[in-house]
Scaffold this motif. Sequence first.
Motif, PDB file in Angstrom:
ATOM      1  N   LEU A  39       9.345  -7.218   1.233  1.00  0.00           N
ATOM      2  CA  LEU A  39       9.137  -5.798   1.450  1.00  0.00           C
ATOM      3  C   LEU A  39       8.720  -5.050  -0.127  1.00  0.00           C
ATOM      4  CD1 LEU A  39      12.537  -5.039   3.440  1.00  0.00           C
ATOM      5  CD2 LEU A  39      10.104  -5.258   4.330  1.00  0.00           C
ATOM      6  N   ALA A  40       7.715  -4.033   0.359  1.00  0.00           N
ATOM      7  CA  ALA A  40       7.415  -3.310  -0.937  1.00  0.00           C
ATOM      8  C   ALA A  40       7.465  -1.708  -0.526  1.00  0.00           C
ATOM      9  CB  ALA A  40       6.188  -3.699  -1.650  1.00  0.00           C
ATOM     10  N   SER A  41       8.125  -1.065  -1.332  1.00  0.00           N
ATOM     11  CA  SER A  41       8.342   0.425  -0.903  1.00  0.00           C
ATOM     12  C   SER A  41       8.113   1.592  -1.773  1.00  0.00           C
ATOM     13  CB  SER A  41       9.828   0.631  -0.154  1.00  0.00           C
ATOM     14  OG  SER A  41       9.908  -0.591   0.879  1.00  0.00           O
TER      15      SER A  41
ATOM     16  N   ALA B  44       3.206  -7.732   0.025  1.00  0.00           N
ATOM     17  CA  ALA B  44       4.595  -8.402   0.242  1.00  0.00           C
ATOM     18  C   ALA B  44       4.715  -8.771   1.545  1.00  0.00           C
ATOM     19  CB  ALA B  44       5.410  -7.006   0.193  1.00  0.00           C
TER      20      ALA B  44
ATOM     21  N   ARG C 264       1.970  -3.254   0.414  1.00  0.00           N
ATOM     22  CA  ARG C 264       2.405  -3.907   1.741  1.00  0.00           C
ATOM     23  C   ARG C 264       2.146  -5.002   2.103  1.00  0.00           C
ATOM     24  NH1 ARG C 264       3.502  -0.627   7.415  1.00  0.00           N
ATOM     25  NH2 ARG C 264       4.843   0.881   6.239  1.00  0.00           N
TER      26      ARG C 264
ATOM     27  N   ARG D  57      11.558  -6.299  -2.436  1.00  0.00           N
ATOM     28  CA  ARG D  57      12.540  -6.990  -1.919  1.00  0.00           C
ATOM     29  C   ARG D  57      12.074  -8.259  -1.136  1.00  0.00           C
ATOM     30  NH1 ARG D  57      17.846  -3.084  -1.340  1.00  0.00           N
ATOM     31  NH2 ARG D  57      16.502  -1.261  -1.989  1.00  0.00           N
TER      32      ARG D  57
ATOM     33  N   ASP E  27       9.702  -0.526  -5.143  1.00  0.00           N
ATOM     34  CA  ASP E  27      11.039  -1.261  -4.725  1.00  0.00           C
ATOM     35  C   ASP E  27      10.502  -2.704  -4.019  1.00  0.00           C
ATOM     36  OD1 ASP E  27      12.999  -2.373  -2.830  1.00  0.00           O
ATOM     37  OD2 ASP E  27      14.105  -0.320  -2.627  1.00  0.00           O
TER      38      ASP E  27
END
Lengths: 455, 455
Positions: A289-291, A283, A280, A316, A314
């Motif tokens: 974003l990182a999830s 990102a 997080r 983005r 994930d």
Amino acid sequence: MLTTELSEAEVSALRANKDRLAKDLHHSCQWGSGIRWGDGPTDTGMQRLALSDEDKSVRNWFIETAKGLKCNITIDEMGNIFAVRPGRRKGVPPTFIGSHLDTQPTGGRYDGILGVLSGIETLKVMDEMGLETEGGVGIVNWTNEEGARFPISMVSSGVWAESIPLARAHGLKEVPTVASLPTASSAPESMKSALEKIGYLGDIPCSYKATPMAAHFELHIEQGPHLITAGQRVGVVTAVQAYRWYRVNIRGRDTHTGTTAFQHRADALYAFAQMMVRAREVASSHGCLASVGIVEAKPGSINTVPGLVSFSLDIRGPETELVATVEETLRKDFDAIAAEEGKGIGKPCQVEWTVEFDSPAVKFHPDCIDCVQQSAEAVVADAPEPKALVRTIMSGAGHDSVFTSKRVPTSMIFVPCKDGLSHHPEEFCSPEDCATGTSVILQAIIRYDRKRFSS
Amino acid sequence: MLTTELSEAEVSALRANKDRLAKDLHHSCQWGSGIRWGDGPTDTGMQRLALSDEDKSVRNWFIETAKGLKCNITIDEMGNIFAVRPGRRKGVPPTFIGSHLDTQPTGGRYDGILGVLSGIETLKVMDEMGLETEGGVGIVNWTNEEGARFPISMVSSGVWAESIPLARAHGLKEVPTVASLPTASSAPESMKSALEKIGYLGDIPCSYKATPMAAHFELHIEQGPHLITAGQRVGVVTAVQAYRWYRVNIRGRDTHTGTTAFQHRADALYAFAQMMVRAREVASSHGCLASVGIVEAKPGSINTVPGLVSFSLDIRGPETELVATVEETLRKDFDAIAAEEGKGIGKPCQVEWTVEFDSPAVKFHPDCIDCVQQSAEAVVADAPEPKALVRTIMSGAGHDSVFTSKRVPTSMIFVPCKDGLSHHPEEFCSPEDCATGTSVILQAIIRYDRKRFSS
């Protein structure tokens, strides 16, 4: 009347019929209505998995309705349904309004459905007015956009764009959790056999060559909080952010939680925890974003330090390069975290990455964006501060428009949804917002037709 | 000859027979031998779940062997087997050597097994010498110590100590993952029906009142790295650390990974990651351990931020109060972490704790510890630097001795194991170390008998 004969003011005055649209939308939701969350007749979510019996019923209704609006119907090998209202000119590709009628297993009434229904309402308005377009106007219902039953999202627009091989798509097996739902058959089946079973395995090749389009417009709920939070009514979608999906595995060593000091551990789950916190941080610093949505720790016993962790990642971001930068940084950082954990026993954790999906950033077509922008401004023009109600926006999620944009001019329109919530039974878009979005797509289609043939 | 007639030098000279012990131990491992890790005939792990057919076979062998050593056998309602070699005096409780013959599904040949086999070897040495004790000497095989098939560890010594109600133990259902292993029946069954099925539901009440003991000694592999790392041969176990097990649930909100900015998330998994990192920090600062073995994130989709996380937390420390302090600090810290995550949408994460198991710190009995200490020093006396080979140690793991210590004088002996590894097929204790530990327990039993009756 021909679209090219309308005045600018006449185009700007075009509006969807709010009540008719709402009635049609909820009528179509009788097939596969899901979890109830309120007392009203339409206060339920949706559970309409791709190629289920419920999906078959709504497809049949869609075709009947489109035929009633003078459309010609074609169905391709992926079950994509193309309903085309012919234009004055022959031999030119139609302009399409497209989205999907399938939903998540615990989905709502707007994601995808609003997009297809906006196409029907558009044709109804044109019919009512006796409006003729130069090129044809089509509606496309893309199969299995959600990827909830057959585990590739947007798979059928992907085949149409020739980005995903037909054989791979046909061979997809329904996911086990979904197979156990009452709407799916009890034994996992392939996408091809599911298409056959409900009678929607068409014989037209699934390709942009066999079914050409002049352009593709898509109306969708935002699925995020920006519009609703700012009190804005229309998002002119200019791009879709880049995203990459990974599977990351961490190997450490199983040991007893009671007898192993921290310095003697190679705790794969502790390494994971640090990695997620770091992801997080990295990102954020790049505006990305990182999830992590999935994490599995083995052996999964309360008194055993997990020696194996596998998780989904994930990432983005607005630019493909930014996602690559975040990945690059995280690969180094994850390695450094792993190297520390287990150092004390000379057996540090090890990290392995696999890329599972890669979707570079998409920029929509300026011609389509212009049509949407002008239409959005026209539709909200009567409000006290119209300029403030329309904004450009980037899509965080993937849509069929990502694949159509690879082959034809494309853009999207977002409308607000309650709490930014989607993929949830309580997903909600007010009748007013549904109608606003539909008025925008109606005007955009006509503006695009005028743009194509006015020179 | 009577134990009370031996000289101190004669007691100190007593030794187990290394080869016979190794032979018996591996003979007993023919029932339930597991995953192979080397080429040698005994290079496999063990898979002997409690009350499986393999467990039945080894129990039968244990009883036959003990009968051959002039033992009387009793079996209680939990299937605990007590084999007692009578002493000269009648009406006094025997001194017991106890441990367990069940293993983890992917366990090894020493955890528990060595303890029971050390009892058999002890009786063989005494038999060979014609040695008579004042009080009887018993061996006890405790049922389901591992808690791997029926999910409470040390459950049957717990019932014997009247710390766990019989009905709760009898009603335990085998865990599903274990039920699917070939060694267990295919449908989950209760502990009581499993006892009946293999013919080991005894009719004696399971209680320290019905089966009294003068003392309980247990030989076990360390399951940790201290002895092996320091090159030490015997651990005189003086205490068992306190531990508490919790289930912690975090509630956040499911949202789309692509469309939800960090500040709009209530990411339960991100909160978990921060909590796990914090837990190690806090535990370390109090000389304690904190571990997470199980974590589950829902809904478990790559592009959905998990709204629900449930994890196990295992806190251990040398004193009960230290564990309580770590818990108290973490309750505050977890609340603070949760309050931050979701703050941006006014719906912060929420944390819920449930205590699942609470085992306060145990101090073993000074009389038993003394016997073990003297015996250990005597057994290693011939080595160049004997003092350096024996140390006092605290047990990080729970054992049946935790429960016996609540009712009778108890202590334990640890011997080194390779890499400190246990609950793993490659768990290994050399024949020399097995024999050393057995010589110590042999002498300790005799010293304890002399202590009881010499005044």
